[in-house]
Design a protein around this motif. Structure first.
Motif, PDB file in Angstrom:
ATOM      1  N   CYS A 156      -6.414 -37.960  44.852  1.00  0.00           N
ATOM      2  CA  CYS A 156      -6.008 -36.663  44.327  1.00  0.00           C
ATOM      3  C   CYS A 156      -4.596 -36.294  44.789  1.00  0.00           C
ATOM      4  CB  CYS A 156      -7.003 -35.614  44.824  1.00  0.00           C
ATOM      5  SG  CYS A 156      -6.887 -34.043  44.000  1.00  0.00           S
ATOM      6  N   ILE A 157      -3.841 -35.662  43.884  1.00  0.00           N
ATOM      7  CA  ILE A 157      -2.550 -35.083  44.264  1.00  0.00           C
ATOM      8  C   ILE A 157      -2.731 -33.575  44.289  1.00  0.00           C
ATOM      9  CG2 ILE A 157      -0.168 -34.664  43.575  1.00  0.00           C
ATOM     10  CD1 ILE A 157      -0.064 -37.413  42.422  1.00  0.00           C
ATOM     11  N   TYR A 158      -2.384 -32.970  45.406  1.00  0.00           N
ATOM     12  CA  TYR A 158      -2.402 -31.517  45.547  1.00  0.00           C
ATOM     13  C   TYR A 158      -0.956 -31.057  45.486  1.00  0.00           C
ATOM     14  CZ  TYR A 158      -7.097 -32.308  47.350  1.00  0.00           C
ATOM     15  OH  TYR A 158      -8.406 -32.687  47.475  1.00  0.00           O
ATOM     16  N   TYR A 159      -0.679 -29.993  44.762  1.00  0.00           N
ATOM     17  CA  TYR A 159       0.699 -29.512  44.667  1.00  0.00           C
ATOM     18  C   TYR A 159       0.725 -28.000  44.469  1.00  0.00           C
ATOM     19  CZ  TYR A 159      -0.053 -29.463  39.602  1.00  0.00           C
ATOM     20  OH  TYR A 159      -0.531 -29.217  38.354  1.00  0.00           O
ATOM     21  N   ILE A 160       1.859 -27.413  44.847  1.00  0.00           N
ATOM     22  CA  ILE A 160       2.061 -25.964  44.742  1.00  0.00           C
ATOM     23  C   ILE A 160       3.083 -25.711  43.647  1.00  0.00           C
ATOM     24  CG2 ILE A 160       2.856 -23.899  45.941  1.00  0.00           C
ATOM     25  CD1 ILE A 160       2.031 -25.243  48.566  1.00  0.00           C
ATOM     26  N   ASP A 161       2.815 -24.733  42.778  1.00  0.00           N
ATOM     27  CA  ASP A 161       3.785 -24.404  41.735  1.00  0.00           C
ATOM     28  C   ASP A 161       4.725 -23.315  42.234  1.00  0.00           C
ATOM     29  OD1 ASP A 161       2.462 -21.969  41.478  1.00  0.00           O
ATOM     30  OD2 ASP A 161       1.724 -22.356  39.460  1.00  0.00           O
ATOM     31  N   THR A 162       5.647 -22.896  41.376  1.00  0.00           N
ATOM     32  CA  THR A 162       6.666 -21.932  41.789  1.00  0.00           C
ATOM     33  C   THR A 162       6.112 -20.539  42.048  1.00  0.00           C
ATOM     34  OG1 THR A 162       7.187 -21.580  39.452  1.00  0.00           O
ATOM     35  CG2 THR A 162       8.577 -23.136  40.672  1.00  0.00           C
ATOM     36  N   ASP A 163       4.877 -20.282  41.615  1.00  0.00           N
ATOM     37  CA  ASP A 163       4.209 -19.011  41.927  1.00  0.00           C
ATOM     38  C   ASP A 163       3.316 -19.138  43.152  1.00  0.00           C
ATOM     39  OD1 ASP A 163       5.345 -17.609  39.774  1.00  0.00           O
ATOM     40  OD2 ASP A 163       3.829 -18.429  38.403  1.00  0.00           O
ATOM     41  N   TYR A 164       3.415 -20.276  43.837  1.00  0.00           N
ATOM     42  CA  TYR A 164       2.636 -20.570  45.041  1.00  0.00           C
ATOM     43  C   TYR A 164       1.145 -20.640  44.767  1.00  0.00           C
ATOM     44  CZ  TYR A 164       7.039 -19.976  47.397  1.00  0.00           C
ATOM     45  OH  TYR A 164       8.352 -20.112  47.762  1.00  0.00           O
TER      46      TYR A 164
END
Length: 196
Positions: A156-164
């Motif tokens: 799995c890849i976990y990531y944060i977008d620009t809205d956190y």
């Protein structure tokens, strides 16, 4: 780590730690060193030749088959995952003048996708027509991904977008979605499928 996780980690390392040598590029004064992996790894600056050489060097060290692709004024890579070749342009993914800002539009894509804005002598290279790993970055909201805040854990890849907001994407494409829709800390950890 499997080969995909290694490739992603190397791609992310380069994008997080290197900037394109725009000043010298625009002035027509690119030093020879900017075309080398030495400049990227030790100075954090380079141009496409250095990016592609560094990607090849590090993938070779990780025992992942890789080659450089050349056109008249650009260089990038092809990498082999699970018996299939994919196009990979880490230079164009690291398209910002700030260290750590990048996307993955050119990560493990097909010849058809790459040919939209790249040209090369296709008959001289393996065909890249498998889509198994292509969907990954397209399924991630890479245009909105907060650069440098992603982690690969197991499948799995976990990531944060620009809205956190915190998202996950399963590498094999089986599932993806939102985990937390609020102000997530940039420094998050994943242990036993739990996010901290």
């Amino acid at each position: 780590m499997n080969d995909f996780e290694k490739e992603w980690a190397i791609h992310e390392y380069i994008c997080r730690n290197v900037v394109y040598d725009y000043d010298n590029y625009y002035n027509g004064t690119i030093p020879r060193d900017s075309y080398t992996h030495h400049s990227l790894l030790f100075k954090g600056v380079g141009v496409c030749g250095g990016y592609s050489k560094t990607m090849k060097l590090l993938l070779d060290m990780a025992k992942i088959e890789c080659m450089q692709v050349y056109e008249e004024e650009h260089a990038w890579n092809m990498a082999k995952m699970d018996g299939n070749w994919y196009q990979l342009d880490v230079t164009w993914n690291d398209n910002n003048t700030l260290v750590g800002e990048y996307d993955c539009e050119y990560f493990n894509i097909t010849d058809l996708q790459m040919s939209q804005d790249h040209t090369w002598s296709a008959e001289e290279y393996p065909k890249c027509n498998n889509e198994q790993y292509m969907y990954l970055c397209q399924s991630m909201k890479y245009q909105e991904m907060l650069s440098g805040y992603s982690k690969v854990v197991d499948d799995c890849i976990y990531y944060i977008d620009t809205d956190y907001n915190l998202y996950y994407t399963i590498i094999d494409g089986a599932d993806k979605g939102l985990i937390v829709d609020s102000e997530v800390e940039k420094n998050f950890y994943v242990l036993d499928n739990q996010v901290y």
